[in-house]
Enzyme design. Structure first.
Site, PDB file in Angstrom:
ATOM      1  CB  CYS A 116      -0.920   0.020   1.160  1.00  0.00           C
ATOM      2  SG  CYS A 116      -2.316  -1.052   0.875  1.00  0.00           S
ATOM      3  CG  HIS A 256      -3.109   3.769   2.178  1.00  0.00           C
ATOM      4  ND1 HIS A 256      -3.376   3.473   0.639  1.00  0.00           N
ATOM      5  CD2 HIS A 256      -3.040   2.518   2.807  1.00  0.00           C
ATOM      6  CE1 HIS A 256      -3.735   2.201   0.971  1.00  0.00           C
ATOM      7  NE2 HIS A 256      -3.498   1.656   2.038  1.00  0.00           N
ATOM      8  CG  ASN A 286      -6.642  -0.303   0.994  1.00  0.00           C
ATOM      9  OD1 ASN A 286      -5.959   0.192  -0.060  1.00  0.00           O
ATOM     10  ND2 ASN A 286      -5.820  -0.811   1.866  1.00  0.00           N
TER      11      ASN A 286
END
Ligand SMILES: CC(C)(COP(=O)(O)OP(=O)(O)OC[C@H]1O[C@@H](n2cnc3c(N)ncnc32)[C@H](O)[C@@H]1OP(=O)(O)O)[C@@H](O)C(=O)NCCC(=O)NCCS
Length: 332
Positions: A116, A256, A286
């Protein structure tokens, strides 16, 4: 000669049309809209359903969106960096294919994988190439087809992830705009808590690994959550201190989008007003490498030349970090 910094001069994005809502997830696993909303902030996510298409499909569309908006000739691009945790294939490089498909025939390209944090690390890499004076136009794309590695019978992961892509162009700047500072971190302790066990060199795919669902993402959410909260908040606070930035000096937090609670904890540590925290997790979940550029794309109209932005991310590995960047343009 004035110092060269690397500025973001254009953004583009793409998300698939198919929407997977919390209500539909309720029919797939033992979960409910209220739990997902309060524990993560997510209401729906996008899934790439086109038969036979992978991450490159979305990456190409995001890059084309940028090229069109910026009225840029792809032949002028020097380098394409493809940030992704879900390449089309383990080999060959997805970025190379994307570069060719968009017509960036004078560029070289490669993939960058840091889970990520891929896009955040990619910002650092793109910026270093620009600041070195070697290259003038670096296209950084963040794209992931998370639905290709998610088990839609595992409620610990299937509620979180979605598919999407975003792209930014880095160019040299001599007005002091662009990337100012970065703190990038990693710690191999994370390997046990967020992983895909099979399909790599330790455990090549076999009938057995497929039967055991080891080709899907496994996450110990509670442990990752703890590390993510402290990791992201620590580096965000530190980069502010190091650059003598008070909370009033920050215009935006671009973090994020893994869990609304992790973002809020980071914003609280930075003492930031909620209005400065860019959020679109409710729409996309996500999207791994695509969260940061999707935020820039969604909120591009609100960003002004000279705005101070803190980027922050946390991902598998573990990998994490923060970047301080001065925004380089006001959209007309
Ligand atoms: C995954 C995540 C949303 C789970 O939230 P959480 O608050 O940690 O939830 P827990 O795992 O502690 O579970 C709490 C309870 O909800 C239940 N639960 C777990 N998933 C559920 C779901 N999808 N629906 C309903 N209930 C669920 C659990 O069984 C547990 O029940 P119990 O208290 O009766 O045992 C959260 O841990 C998270 O966001 N982790 C980090 C994700 C991340 O940042 N990844 C890294 C970047 S990629």
């Amino acid at each position: 000669m004035s110092k060269i910094t690397a500025a973001i001069t254009a953004v583009g994005s793409y998300v698939p049309d198919f929407v997977l809502s919390n209500q539909v997830l309720e029919t797939l696993v033992d979960t409910n809209d209220e739990w997902i909303t309060t524990r993560t902030g997510i209401k729906e996510r996008r899934l790439l359903k086109e038969e036979g298409q992978g991450t490159s499909f979305m990456a190409i569309k995001a890059a084309q969106n940028l090229l069109e908006k910026a009225n840029l000739d792809p032949k002028d691009i020097d380098l394409v960096i493809m940030a992704t945790a879900t390449p089309d294939m383990p080999v060959a490089s997805t970025g190379v294919y994307v570069a060719t498909q968009i017509g960036a025939t004078n560029a070289f390209a490669f993939d960058l994988q840091a889970a990520c944090s891929s896009f955040l690390y990619g910002m650092s890499t793109a910026s270093a190439y620009i600041a070195s004076g070697k290259y003038k136009k670096v296209l950084l794309i963040g794209a992931d087809k998370m639905s290709s590695i998610i088990d839609y019978t595992d409620r610990a992961t299937c509620i979180i992830f979605g598919d999407g892509a975003g792209a930014v162009l880095f160019e040299p700047n001599t007005e002091g705009l662009g990337l100012q500072d970065e703190i990038l971190k990693s710690d191999g302790i994370g390997r046990e808590f967020l992983k895909i066990e099979a399909g790599g060199s330790i455990l090549p795919p076999s009938e057995e690994t497929v039967k055991n669902k080891q080709h899907f993402v496994f996450q110990d959410g509670k442990t990752v959550f703890k590390y993510a909260v402290s990791g992201m908040a620590d580096v965000s606070e530190k980069i502010m201190q190091r650059n003598n930035l008070a909370h009033d000096d920050i215009n935006w937090l671009v973090a994020h989008q893994a869990n609304r609670r992790i973002i809020d904890a980071t914003a609280n540590r930075m003492e930031l007003d909620e209005s400065k925290v860019l959020i679109n997790i409710q729409k996309y979940g996500n999207t791994t490498s695509a969260t940061l550029p999707l935020l820039l794309s969604d909120f591009e109209n609100q960003l002004k030349k000279g705005d101070n932005i803190i980027f922050a991310a946390f991902g598998g590995g573990f990998t994490w970090g923060a970047i301080y960047l001065k925004w380089a343009y006001t959209k007309k």
